[in-house]
Design a protein around this motif. Structure first.
Motif, PDB file in Angstrom:
ATOM      1  N   LEU A 385      29.851  20.266  -8.320  1.00  0.00           N
ATOM      2  CA  LEU A 385      29.742  21.464  -7.072  1.00  0.00           C
ATOM      3  C   LEU A 385      29.147  22.561  -7.695  1.00  0.00           C
ATOM      4  O   LEU A 385      28.290  22.992  -7.358  1.00  0.00           O
ATOM      5  N   VAL A 386      29.712  22.908  -9.015  1.00  0.00           N
ATOM      6  CA  VAL A 386      29.005  24.010  -9.580  1.00  0.00           C
ATOM      7  C   VAL A 386      27.489  23.794 -10.032  1.00  0.00           C
ATOM      8  O   VAL A 386      26.788  24.838  -9.875  1.00  0.00           O
ATOM      9  N   ARG A 387      27.253  22.831 -10.385  1.00  0.00           N
ATOM     10  CA  ARG A 387      25.755  22.418 -10.718  1.00  0.00           C
ATOM     11  C   ARG A 387      24.804  22.653  -9.490  1.00  0.00           C
ATOM     12  O   ARG A 387      24.125  23.657  -9.665  1.00  0.00           O
ATOM     13  N   GLN A 388      25.428  22.295  -8.201  1.00  0.00           N
ATOM     14  CA  GLN A 388      24.524  22.706  -7.057  1.00  0.00           C
ATOM     15  C   GLN A 388      24.470  24.004  -6.902  1.00  0.00           C
ATOM     16  O   GLN A 388      23.445  24.548  -6.766  1.00  0.00           O
ATOM     17  N   GLU A 389      25.644  24.707  -6.959  1.00  0.00           N
ATOM     18  CA  GLU A 389      25.587  26.018  -6.618  1.00  0.00           C
ATOM     19  C   GLU A 389      24.850  27.031  -7.666  1.00  0.00           C
ATOM     20  O   GLU A 389      24.057  28.093  -7.251  1.00  0.00           O
ATOM     21  N   TYR A 390      25.250  26.709  -8.797  1.00  0.00           N
ATOM     22  CA  TYR A 390      24.406  27.563  -9.944  1.00  0.00           C
ATOM     23  C   TYR A 390      22.873  27.198  -9.907  1.00  0.00           C
ATOM     24  O   TYR A 390      22.096  28.225 -10.209  1.00  0.00           O
ATOM     25  N   SER A 391      22.346  26.068  -9.663  1.00  0.00           N
ATOM     26  CA  SER A 391      21.010  25.829  -9.497  1.00  0.00           C
ATOM     27  C   SER A 391      20.294  26.352  -8.558  1.00  0.00           C
ATOM     28  O   SER A 391      19.339  27.201  -8.601  1.00  0.00           O
ATOM     29  N   ALA A 392      21.167  26.596  -7.338  1.00  0.00           N
ATOM     30  CA  ALA A 392      20.784  27.329  -6.260  1.00  0.00           C
ATOM     31  C   ALA A 392      20.515  28.725  -6.429  1.00  0.00           C
ATOM     32  O   ALA A 392      19.437  29.467  -6.386  1.00  0.00           O
ATOM     33  N   ARG A 393      21.485  29.207  -7.296  1.00  0.00           N
ATOM     34  CA  ARG A 393      21.459  30.838  -7.565  1.00  0.00           C
ATOM     35  C   ARG A 393      20.353  30.942  -8.707  1.00  0.00           C
ATOM     36  O   ARG A 393      19.751  32.109  -8.663  1.00  0.00           O
TER      37      ARG A 393
END
Lengths: 504, 504
Positions: A385-393
């Motif tokens: 989950l955090v991988r997805q969110e952080y790559s988007a950010r």
């Protein structure tokens, strides 16, 4: 006899009277055989109830500070303490700085503390910290686990843990390490209060005053602070797109005979660079050749956004030269303060010794909670989950940087981790930039912070993209780049002072 | 090309092949231009599926370690790393002890760790530790508070806290301090990972190698360890029934010019003695006169069983010479690792600096939990409860000691705290006693542990009465006194070896 009554204090009035008389007796203001004023008159003088004074005198008598005889009144008894007593006027405040060690007197730099403070301010858009996105905290899951633990673990939850850590958590960590291609049994893991504590312990284990430590340049400022405060000379090894320059390293090894090498090989802080596989082996081979321990710090390795990173040095090291630090602070949250160290048994024994000496063990409930969280597979899900969110950010910040690009600014796309290491125009006036951006409610970390000698990096800033959401990133970069544009030449800058639009 | 496949490992087989080939390339075993065996034959040799080898070779190619041409096969590419590569046979294990600092090499003493381990063993009756009674843990109340916090605080619960501590908790602690007659605002309090961390920080703030620290003799062994590991000379000041001998102290102050004085004035560990009011003032006056900081450690002050103790030195000090440490570990439980320091602002700033440097802040959920627990008045209720229970256990131990008294044993009734400091017959054979009692499943702490020079105290033992219930106390003291009786002369002792009744 001067007594001050504070009617708002928690201490009852009779106790205030008693304590002040007691102090006067012990400090020699009321010598032995002094006759205390009769209860009635003191009560009148202090405007208190007579029974209050009587109670105070009784207390003094109970402590055998005074005695009372019918007719004679209440008399101060003699106390050897009088001999050493000094009148207050002779007592000076302590010149504390004379008592502090040199490194303590030197160490006033509270960067991390300041960042955490800044980051708390509402209305401020902070690219300064290294803090996870709080909206991703798996609060509901943790609540469920915690509630169950109160039943299943019950009192165990508040008992002391072993110095090395709660064994099941060490098992879970050993499991995580295998996924990073590191073969470490639970016994090869010691749980710490964040990897920060691992840096401190490493410094205490290895550094004698005057020792040299080699670090990447730039590197994590906390490490520089800790190694320095232990008395080390901290020398930087330059990095490039493949990480630490091993060719330069060899020359420095020979010249400085360092105590150990500190490195963040994967998604380095602040540069975001990852060491190439070749460099990793070169570093290891140099360590073998020159018989040097490597302190590997890996808080970001799991946070890759494109392809998985190369294995940690610890995974490639076949001779036990690498001491490996990691933490849950960047993948989950800072608040639990749980990290760990893995390394050779002789070294782990010293980490455990220091743990016992300094704070006994890591908070027990936190260890239970994390263990269950990992065991039930939530940790892996959370990482995805955090991988997805952080790559988007990350992409949002890259996009914003492009959109508001100021000539002369440069940056690379980090393949993972927390930071964009942004190059500023050469003619930037840095101290003005901090103020200028601050006025717009945008904070970041200046580049010098990350250099041992503090002279370089003045055209760099570190931008964190994990803590702020995409909208804040968009707005923050816009204001930041306005500030940059206005701070590149003095005229533009004066011009600008008029049209600053503060965010808050 | 020798490759070992471990079919039980977590690492998939193709990755095992890839990693081992990679290592052989980087360690120079497979130089550039080496032709790797055809996939088919390697698969046959390793008894794996051909696709597995293909996958491994593809991975190697992706890392540009090899290249493959139709017809030519798979060839190792050249890598600069070869230059520094060494054959494994040339690589020696690190002589770690050469890298450790002297104090780290010296410090092998894990008494506290060992106690905590022993104390865990079922069947063992432990009078050794300083651990609260787990049956009193207010688990249900904590569960309720914790569950509510998940809703009210939500994410805050897992965010970082300020370095100095969660402000509301500092308020609650300031409230507790007022009840101890100490006037300290929330800002005068820094939250720490147990008072143990306070001792460590004090050592790091004040002690230069060669400095002298004065402590009570006997005193808490953890403090001796910490001050020593910081490079201090630790000198003991004898105590009597009124606590530290201030007459002796003055002579020692003049001779040793200590950096500070460490004292446990109330229900001292291990002696149980409380400093008289007169001595407290004498100590303060000496500190004023000789300009010396006092480090006051007060973990037990609230645990009085007869009359409230005299105020802490901090409450009597009117000139800011006292640094005050306390903790929740003795009144509530050890597991949360929360304590605090209160002192002059200049000193607190240094404590905060070290906190930021070494582990950032105390576990956030623990701070929220304790704050609510205190705010809702549960802490005061809890203290009343433990006072009752512990005084009952103290009396049970005193009763048992009387009942099974061995000639030559002596002890005083402690008015509070955790310990009975028991005198043994002069002809005791101490090393045999430990073994003898151990055989019966009873553990305790030997007296030498508490003396800086380790030569005294060999006819004393410290008995903790808070961790074991009254029945265990009864049984434990019975077996312990049997062991004492048998260990007072060699003949009795040989005699005894036959009729030892192990508890477990």
């Amino acid at each position: 006899m001067r007594i001050i009554i504070n009617r708002n204090a928690d201490t009852p009035v009779y106790l205030q009277i008693k304590n002040q008389v007691r102090d006067m007796i012990f400090s020699g203001i009321l010598p032995a055989d002094t006759l205390l004023p009769p209860e009635r008159s003191l009560a009148k003088e202090l405007e208190v109830n007579r029974s209050t004074v009587i109670k105070a005198y009784q207390e003094l008598k109970a402590d055998s500070l005074v005695d009372s005889h019918v007719g004679k009144g209440t008399v101060v008894l003699s106390h050897t303490v009088k001999k050493t007593a000094l009148p207050d006027s002779y007592i000076n405040p302590l010149p504390w700085y004379q008592f502090f060690t040199d490194s303590i007197n030197a160490g006033t730099d509270n960067i991390i503390g300041d960042i955490m403070a800044m980051t708390g301010d509402s209305g401020v858009i902070s690219f300064a910290g290294g803090i996870p996105a709080s909206n991703l905290y798996p609060v509901e899951i943790l609540k469920t686990i915690q509630t169950e633990l109160f039943t299943t673990a019950n009192r165990e939850l508040f008992l002391h843990s072993p110095v090395e850590g709660y064994y099941p958590l060490r098992e879970s960590i050993s499991h995580l390490l295998r996924q990073r291609q590191i073969a470490a049994s639970p016994k090869d893991v010691v749980v710490l209060s964040g990897s920060q504590q691992g840096l401190d312990f490493a410094a205490r284990i290895f550094i004698r005053t005057g020792d040299t430590v080699l670090v990447e340049e730039p590197t994590f400022f906390g490490a520089i602070q800790i190694f320095r405060s232990a008395g080390a000379r901290v020398i930087g090894v330059p990095i490039d797109q493949e990480g630490m320059r091993t060719d330069v390293l060899e020359a420095l090894l020979i010249r400085h005979k360092p105590k150990f090498i500190y490195t963040l090989p994967t998604f380095q802080n602040p540069s975001g660079v990852s060491m190439s596989l070749e460099r990793r082996y070169q570093l290891l081979n140099l360590a073998y050749q020159y018989q040097l321990p490597i302190l590997e710090d890996d808080p970001y390795g799991e946070l890759y956004y494109d392809r998985p990173p190369y294995p940690p040095l610890k995974a490639l090291d076949r001779h036990g030269y690498v001491i490996y630090l990691s933490t849950f602070s960047k993948t989950l949250f800072l608040g639990l303060r749980v990290g760990w160290v893995s390394g050779p048994p002789q070294v782990l024994a010293k980490f455990a010794h220091l743990k016992q000496l300094t704070d006994l063990h890591v908070n027990t409930p936190a260890q239970f909670l994390l263990d269950e969280f990992i065991r039930r597979g939530y940790y892996e899900k959370h990482i995805t989950l955090v991988r997805q969110e952080y790559s988007a950010r990350r992409d949002a910040m890259l996009k914003a940087l492009e959109k508001y690009k100021v000539p002369g600014t440069k940056w690379d796309k980090p393949e993972g981790g927390y930071y964009i290491w942004c190059r500023l125009p050469d003619n930037i006036i840095r101290h003005k930039l901090v103020a200028n951006a601050g006025n717009r409610g945008v904070v970041f970390l200046p580049g010098e912070t990350f250099y041992p000698d503090g002279t370089q990096g003045d055209t760099r800033i570190r931008l964190n993209y994990t803590f702020t959401n995409q909208e804040q990133i968009q707005t923050g970069i816009k204001y930041l780049m306005q500030a940059v544009r206005e701070t590149t030449s003095l005229d533009d800058n004066q011009e600008s002072e008029r049209n600053i639009k503060p965010l808050v």
